[in-house]
Each structure stands twice: as structure tokens, then as C-alpha cells.
Design a protein around this motif. Structure first.
Motif, PDB file in Angstrom:
ATOM      1  N   ILE A 193       0.881  -1.169   0.000  1.00 14.42           N
ATOM      2  CA  ILE A 193       0.000   0.000   0.000  1.00 14.42           C
ATOM      3  C   ILE A 193       0.915   1.214   0.000  1.00 14.42           C
ATOM      4  N   GLY A 194       0.906   1.930  -1.102  1.00  9.47           N
ATOM      5  CA  GLY A 194       1.851   3.018  -1.300  1.00  9.47           C
ATOM      6  C   GLY A 194       1.433   4.318  -0.642  1.00  9.47           C
ATOM      7  N   ASN A 195       2.290   5.306  -0.746  1.00  7.88           N
ATOM      8  CA  ASN A 195       2.035   6.626  -0.185  1.00  7.88           C
ATOM      9  C   ASN A 195       0.785   7.244  -0.805  1.00  7.88           C
ATOM     10  N   GLY A 196      -0.177   7.637   0.013  1.00  2.00           N
ATOM     11  CA  GLY A 196      -1.412   8.225  -0.472  1.00  2.00           C
ATOM     12  C   GLY A 196      -2.478   7.231  -0.885  1.00  2.00           C
ATOM     13  N   ALA A 197      -2.156   5.939  -0.922  1.00  2.00           N
ATOM     14  CA  ALA A 197      -3.128   4.921  -1.329  1.00  2.00           C
ATOM     15  C   ALA A 197      -3.965   4.480  -0.121  1.00  2.00           C
ATOM     16  N   SER A 198      -5.174   3.993  -0.414  1.00  4.69           N
ATOM     17  CA  SER A 198      -6.073   3.475   0.621  1.00  4.69           C
ATOM     18  C   SER A 198      -6.451   2.044   0.284  1.00  4.69           C
ATOM     19  N   CYS A 199      -6.553   1.213   1.309  1.00  5.00           N
ATOM     20  CA  CYS A 199      -6.940  -0.184   1.113  1.00  5.00           C
ATOM     21  C   CYS A 199      -7.851  -0.579   2.271  1.00  5.00           C
ATOM     22  N   TYR A 200      -9.156  -0.675   1.981  1.00  2.00           N
ATOM     23  CA  TYR A 200     -10.142  -0.931   3.012  1.00  2.00           C
ATOM     24  C   TYR A 200     -10.930  -2.207   2.715  1.00  2.00           C
ATOM     25  N   SER A 201     -11.492  -2.786   3.765  1.00  2.00           N
ATOM     26  CA  SER A 201     -12.479  -3.861   3.658  1.00  2.00           C
ATOM     27  C   SER A 201     -11.954  -5.033   2.820  1.00  2.00           C
ATOM     28  N   ALA A 202     -12.594  -5.325   1.671  1.00  2.00           N
ATOM     29  CA  ALA A 202     -12.174  -6.460   0.845  1.00  2.00           C
ATOM     30  C   ALA A 202     -10.732  -6.322   0.396  1.00  2.00           C
ATOM     31  N   CYS A 203     -10.293  -5.095   0.138  1.00  2.00           N
ATOM     32  CA  CYS A 203      -8.904  -4.858  -0.256  1.00  2.00           C
ATOM     33  C   CYS A 203      -7.955  -5.223   0.878  1.00  2.00           C
ATOM     34  N   ALA A 204      -8.331  -4.889   2.128  1.00  2.00           N
ATOM     35  CA  ALA A 204      -7.489  -5.205   3.280  1.00  2.00           C
ATOM     36  C   ALA A 204      -7.310  -6.712   3.434  1.00  2.00           C
ATOM     37  N   ILE A 205      -8.396  -7.465   3.195  1.00  2.00           N
ATOM     38  CA  ILE A 205      -8.296  -8.928   3.266  1.00  2.00           C
ATOM     39  C   ILE A 205      -7.347  -9.440   2.186  1.00  2.00           C
ATOM     40  N   ALA A 206      -7.475  -8.922   0.962  1.00  2.00           N
ATOM     41  CA  ALA A 206      -6.580  -9.328  -0.127  1.00  2.00           C
ATOM     42  C   ALA A 206      -5.129  -8.988   0.213  1.00  2.00           C
ATOM     43  N   PHE A 207      -4.906  -7.801   0.751  1.00  2.00           N
ATOM     44  CA  PHE A 207      -3.565  -7.349   1.121  1.00  2.00           C
ATOM     45  C   PHE A 207      -2.883  -8.335   2.073  1.00  2.00           C
ATOM     46  N   MET A 208      -3.662  -8.895   3.005  1.00  2.00           N
ATOM     47  CA  MET A 208      -3.090  -9.786   4.008  1.00  2.00           C
ATOM     48  C   MET A 208      -2.633 -11.123   3.430  1.00  2.00           C
ATOM     49  N   GLY A 209      -2.958 -11.401   2.166  1.00  2.00           N
ATOM     50  CA  GLY A 209      -2.494 -12.628   1.533  1.00  2.00           C
ATOM     51  C   GLY A 209      -1.038 -12.582   1.116  1.00  2.00           C
TER      52      GLY A 209
ATOM     53  N   ILE B  67       7.461 -22.589   6.488  1.00  2.00           N
ATOM     54  CA  ILE B  67       6.388 -21.868   7.164  1.00  2.00           C
ATOM     55  C   ILE B  67       6.012 -20.686   6.277  1.00  2.00           C
ATOM     56  N   TYR B  68       4.842 -20.095   6.532  1.00  2.00           N
ATOM     57  CA  TYR B  68       4.459 -18.907   5.783  1.00  2.00           C
ATOM     58  C   TYR B  68       5.198 -17.691   6.326  1.00  2.00           C
ATOM     59  N   LEU B  69       5.785 -16.934   5.440  1.00  2.00           N
ATOM     60  CA  LEU B  69       6.462 -15.695   5.796  1.00  2.00           C
ATOM     61  C   LEU B  69       5.689 -14.535   5.174  1.00  2.00           C
ATOM     62  N   SER B  70       5.297 -13.579   6.002  1.00  2.00           N
ATOM     63  CA  SER B  70       4.510 -12.462   5.483  1.00  2.00           C
ATOM     64  C   SER B  70       5.351 -11.585   4.565  1.00  2.00           C
ATOM     65  N   LYS B  71       4.719 -11.092   3.505  1.00  2.00           N
ATOM     66  CA  LYS B  71       5.361 -10.159   2.576  1.00  2.00           C
ATOM     67  C   LYS B  71       4.352  -9.043   2.299  1.00  2.00           C
ATOM     68  N   ARG B  72       4.186  -8.184   3.302  1.00  2.00           N
ATOM     69  CA  ARG B  72       3.207  -7.113   3.238  1.00  2.00           C
ATOM     70  C   ARG B  72       3.887  -5.814   3.648  1.00  2.00           C
ATOM     71  N   LYS B  73       3.726  -4.779   2.846  1.00  2.00           N
ATOM     72  CA  LYS B  73       4.390  -3.509   3.121  1.00  2.00           C
ATOM     73  C   LYS B  73       3.376  -2.370   3.076  1.00  2.00           C
ATOM     74  N   LEU B  74       3.469  -1.517   4.093  1.00  2.00           N
ATOM     75  CA  LEU B  74       2.590  -0.357   4.199  1.00  2.00           C
ATOM     76  C   LEU B  74       3.437   0.896   4.294  1.00  2.00           C
ATOM     77  N   GLN B  75       3.299   1.777   3.302  1.00  2.00           N
ATOM     78  CA  GLN B  75       3.966   3.071   3.333  1.00  2.00           C
ATOM     79  C   GLN B  75       3.359   3.893   4.467  1.00  2.00           C
ATOM     80  N   VAL B  76       4.191   4.653   5.191  1.00  2.00           N
ATOM     81  CA  VAL B  76       3.679   5.415   6.328  1.00  2.00           C
ATOM     82  C   VAL B  76       2.636   6.444   5.895  1.00  2.00           C
ATOM     83  N   GLY B  77       2.604   6.789   4.619  1.00  2.00           N
ATOM     84  CA  GLY B  77       1.589   7.701   4.109  1.00  2.00           C
ATOM     85  C   GLY B  77       0.401   6.985   3.488  1.00  2.00           C
ATOM     86  N   GLY B  78       0.322   5.659   3.628  1.00  2.00           N
ATOM     87  CA  GLY B  78      -0.808   4.884   3.117  1.00  2.00           C
ATOM     88  C   GLY B  78      -1.826   4.618   4.205  1.00  2.00           C
ATOM     89  N   ARG B  79      -3.005   4.109   3.806  1.00  2.00           N
ATOM     90  CA  ARG B  79      -4.088   3.863   4.767  1.00  2.00           C
ATOM     91  C   ARG B  79      -4.617   2.438   4.590  1.00  2.00           C
TER      92      ARG B  79
END
Length: 318
Positions: free
Chosen positions: A100-116, A123-135
Motif C-alpha cells: 500500500i503506497g504513499n497516499g493509497a487506501s486499502c479498506y475492507s475487501a482490499c485489506a483482506i486481499a492485502f493480508m495474503g 512456514i508462511y512468511l509475510s510479505k506485506r508492506k505499508l507506506q507510512v503515508g498509506g491507509r
């Protein structure tokens, strides 16, 4: 709910609450007919981007465009929950980083997809990144269909679909390990939110709970307030509201190093937190949870602080 034959454990409450959420949102929530835009992009942070409302068919487009080892940028206010869940299931262990990049928003269904976003290495290793300017925000369950009457067959079909979605959601969590998808302790917080609220991942403590890497973190300026903030972060918000009002002690322990100690952390707010700052190098380290007898110990173990430990957090866990 007294006659429901479920266990009253946290897991039982979670299953019931998830069922209510999914029955409502899989069958009764309005979903835009327009699908998201899924396309290859030429960005430093990602090669594929999904933007706009998530709808049926988006997963098929991702399968064509998102090979293993690629990165997927997400910018969507939500949409079809079941499609978002299907995307998360497909991403699980596929070595695709979600961003989730700077200025981008990811809510609800998008948030669930993001967590994949994850890879599999025994073992499963998470590969999820959130820019400090993202939501990033997860919806709590909410009933929006009270003004409309539904037939028994419609409700029965929605109920069955909700049960299947609950099973898929819980299986995904089980397959990815206790903290691989959405930890139960976080899910319970999400479900406790107000009927139209979002559970926002808006500080470093919440990001760490969900194994999300923060990117774009500014270099820390280790003021007294920032040092105590690090104590709050490292104690996972277990602190008295007055813990950072002022340190109980601050002294030079060498020509270059200052040790500052705060009180009011962990069990019943009865523990101390000491932080050392190298005035010359600007580097800080911490002994996060210590008893009074440990403060003056010469062999007290300190670990380095990261820049993100200085990111402001609230003492109110919302």
C-alpha cells in the motif's frame, strides 16, 4: 444467543462474529458493478497494480499478471468481500509482495486481499508492506439491510454462503499459522469496533501485530518524548496514561551516553523502562520492561531501537 451450541471461548465468539460479518457482507452489502483496474505498471515499488472497487473476475486478471517474485500495489476502498478473500487465498505462499503506497487506501475487501501477501519456506512468511503515508482499514460487522425485507430463501442462501466463507477464512488463518494471516487477538479488536467504524492500522504497534513492514519511515529524532514513545511501543501499549509525562531519572552513565528511565509499564503499570542515547552518534537502545532493582544493574541488557520505534502512538488502544 443463550441457546446457540457454540463454545464460549474466544475462538467460539470469533467464529460467531465472523459468521455475522460474512453473512451480512457477502450477501447484503452493495458492490459496485465495475471491476478494479488490474494492470502492469512501471514503478520502483511494484510491477502490478490493482485500483478501484474489487469485483468478481479481478482474481482471474491477477493470475495472468502477477507471477511469483512480483510486487502488487493495492489502492481500493473495498468491494466484493468474497473476491477479496479469494485473492488472499491465491496469494498465500505465492511469493507476491503486497504493498500500500504513499497516499493509497486499502479498506475492507482490499485489506483482506492485502493480508495474503506471503511466501512459503517451510512456514508462511509475510510479505506485506505499508507506506507510512498509506491507509489500511478493516471493516467491523455492520447491518445495513434493516430497511429492506428479504425472502426466506434469500436469507438461507446468504447464510450458507456465509458459512462457507467463514470456513475458508479460518482455514486460511490455520494454514498460515497463528500470526500468518490475521491473528485472532486482532480480529477480536476489529469485531469490537463500532457498527460503521474501520479498524485502522495507523501505528507501528498495530502494524507489527499483523506482521506488516512499514516503509518510508523517517529517521528518528531521539527527543525525550520519542524515547518514551519507544517504551510504549516496545511494551505494546501496556502503559499508564501518565507514563510519559516526565522521566523519573536521567543521568550520564559515560562521557557520551545518557540513560533515561520512565515508570508505568507492563503489569499494572508497575515496571520501568530505561533508554540509553549516544549523544554523539544519535543512536538509542532500550531495556523495555524492568523492575526497580534492575535499573542500576551494570549488566542490564539493552537492545537497539529502530527509527519506527519513534513513530507516535497513542496510549488509547482503539
Amino acid at each position: 444467543m443463550k441457546n446457540v451450541g457454540f463454545s464460549c471461548s474466544a475462538g467460539g465468539h470469533l467464529a460467531i462474529a465472523l459468521l455475522l460479518l460474512l453473512i451480512v457482507c457477502s450477501g447484503l452489502c452493495p458492490v459496485s458493478a465495475a471491476a478494479a483496474v488490474v494492470a502492469k505498471v512501471d514503478r520502483d515499488e511494484c510491477q502490478i497494480a490493482l485500483s478501484g472497487p474489487i469485483a468478481s473476475g479481478d482474481l482471474d486478471r491477477l493470475k495472468v499478471l502477477a507471477p511469483g517474485g512480483s510486487s502488487l500495489c493495492l489502492d481500493s476502498l473495498g468491494g466484493d468481500f468474497l473476491e477479496g478473500l479469494a485473492i488472499a487465498e491465491w496469494l498465500a505462499g505465492r511469493n507476491v509482495t503486497t504493498i500500500i503506497g504513499n497516499g493509497a487506501s486499502c479498506y475492507s475487501a482490499c485489506a483482506i486481499a492485502f493480508m495474503g501477501g506471503s511466501e512459503w519456506e517451510q512456514i508462511y512468511l509475510s510479505k506485506r508492506k505499508l507506506q507510512v503515508g498509506g491507509r489500511l482499514g478493516f471493516h467491523a460487522p455492520y447491518l445495513i439491510a434493516l430497511s429492506k425485507t428479504y425472502s426466506g430463501s434469500e436469507l438461507q442462501a446468504t447464510y450458507a454462503e456465509g458459512l462457507q466463507a467463514v470456513a475458508r477464512m479460518m482455514k486460511l488463518g490455520s494454514d498460515m499459522g497463528e500470526d500468518g494471516f490475521i491473528p485472532e487477538r486482532v480480529m477480536l479488536k476489529l469485531l469490537a469496533a463500532g457498527p460503521r467504524d474501520l479498524y485502522m492500522v495507523d501505528d507501528v504497534i498495530k502494524a507489527r501485530e499483523l506482521n506488516i513492514e512499514l516503509i518510508g519511515v523517517p529517521k528518528a529524532k531521539w527527543t525525550t518524548a520519542a524515547l518514551c514513545n519507544a517504551c510504549v511501543v516496545r511494551n505494546e501499549r501496556r502503559a499508564r496514561t501518565d507514563a510519559c509525562e516526565q522521566p523519573i531519572a536521567s543521568a550520564m552513565i559515560s562521557k557520551d551516553v545518557t540513560q533515561t528511565t520512565f515508570f508505568g509499564f507492563a503489569g499494572e503499570g508497575s515496571y520501568y523502562c530505561s533508554v540509553r542515547l549516544s549523544n554523539k552518534a544519535g543512536q538509542a537502545s532500550i531495556a523495555a520492561t524492568i523492575g526497580e532493582e534492575e535499573i542500576s544493574r551494570k549488566d542490564l541488557e539493552f537492545t537497539p531501537l529502530d527509527d519506527e520505534d519513534a513513530l507516535p502512538v497513542s496510549l488509547k488502544d482503539d
